[in-house]
Enzyme design. Structure first.
Site: not given
Length: 224
Positions: A90-92, A95
């Site tokens: 989810y973070c990737n 980003l």
């Protein structure tokens, strides 16, 4: 497709066990339990918000260079994204979405940085994997995240789950503790005042990068 739509689609596939994902329903239930408990704790309501003063900080980039928030604010409005690490899909995705929005941020007068507790090699992996051109900074022991009110201790049952999944956060972060930051986005004016703050204890929910633009433009106008 919006960022949240992409996150929702990934979550649906992951929880349905579609290839290449295959996790027991008990794992999904444990993850949901941990998220529900973090929401119920009210931790997000105690984090810094719009109108608060942002704490000054100095952190290192993947090459070991010190990056000062004061120096960045001397150059313009600052957008800060706190994320969990390169191991978090989810973070990737967030980003990548921030990278796509970077030209708009810069045109509006803002600099963008992202902060995670991971070690420099893992930050370099974040940069490569997501094709990023903005700085990724390492926050040992989540100390800056704590100053923003974002750090939380993972419950023991979630630590055991992560260990079972071979998700070794102490190795990722170079820290024996099991803490994480709640994902958060901030727009900080040149006077150090937070002009936009969004914190969500549900790591599968993220704002659209475009949501930050009105606050960036207002902060840039104030600075001018």
């Amino acid at each position: 497709m919006s960022l949240q739509a992409k996150l929702d689609a990934f979550k649906a596939d992951f929880e349905a066990g579609k290839p290449p994902y295959s996790v027991p329903s008990s794992v999904i239930e444990t993850m949901h339990r941990a998220t529900d408990e973090l929401i119920a704790s009210g931790a997000a309501t105690r984090a810094l918000k719009a109108g608060d003063k942002a704490p000054a900080f100095t952190l290192k980039d993947p090459e070991g260079r010190a990056v000062s928030s004061i120096d960045l604010l001397n150059e313009g409005v600052l957008v800060v994204s706190f994320y969990r690490g390169v191991w978090c899909p989810y973070c990737n995705m967030e980003l990548e979405a921030l990278q796509a929005a970077l030209p708009e941020f810069e045109a509006a007068g803002a600099r963008l940085i992202a902060i995670s507790p991971q070690t420099a090699p893992n930050s370099r992996k974040s940069l490569r994997q997501n094709g990023l051109s903005f700085p990724i900074l390492s926050d040992p022991r989540n100390e800056v995240a704590a100053a923003f009110g974002l750090r939380f201790e993972m419950p023991d049952y979630l630590v055991e789950l992560y260990k079972g999944l071979k998700n070794d956060l102490p190795a990722f972060n170079g820290d024996p503790g099991w803490t994480l930051p709640m994902p958060a986005r901030y727009v900080i004016g040149q006077d150090g005042t937070i002009r936009y703050g969004e914190v969500n204890p549900d790591y599968t929910r993220r704002p659209e990068p475009e949501d930050l633009l009105p606050a960036i433009r207002r902060a840039a106008t104030i600075a001018a």
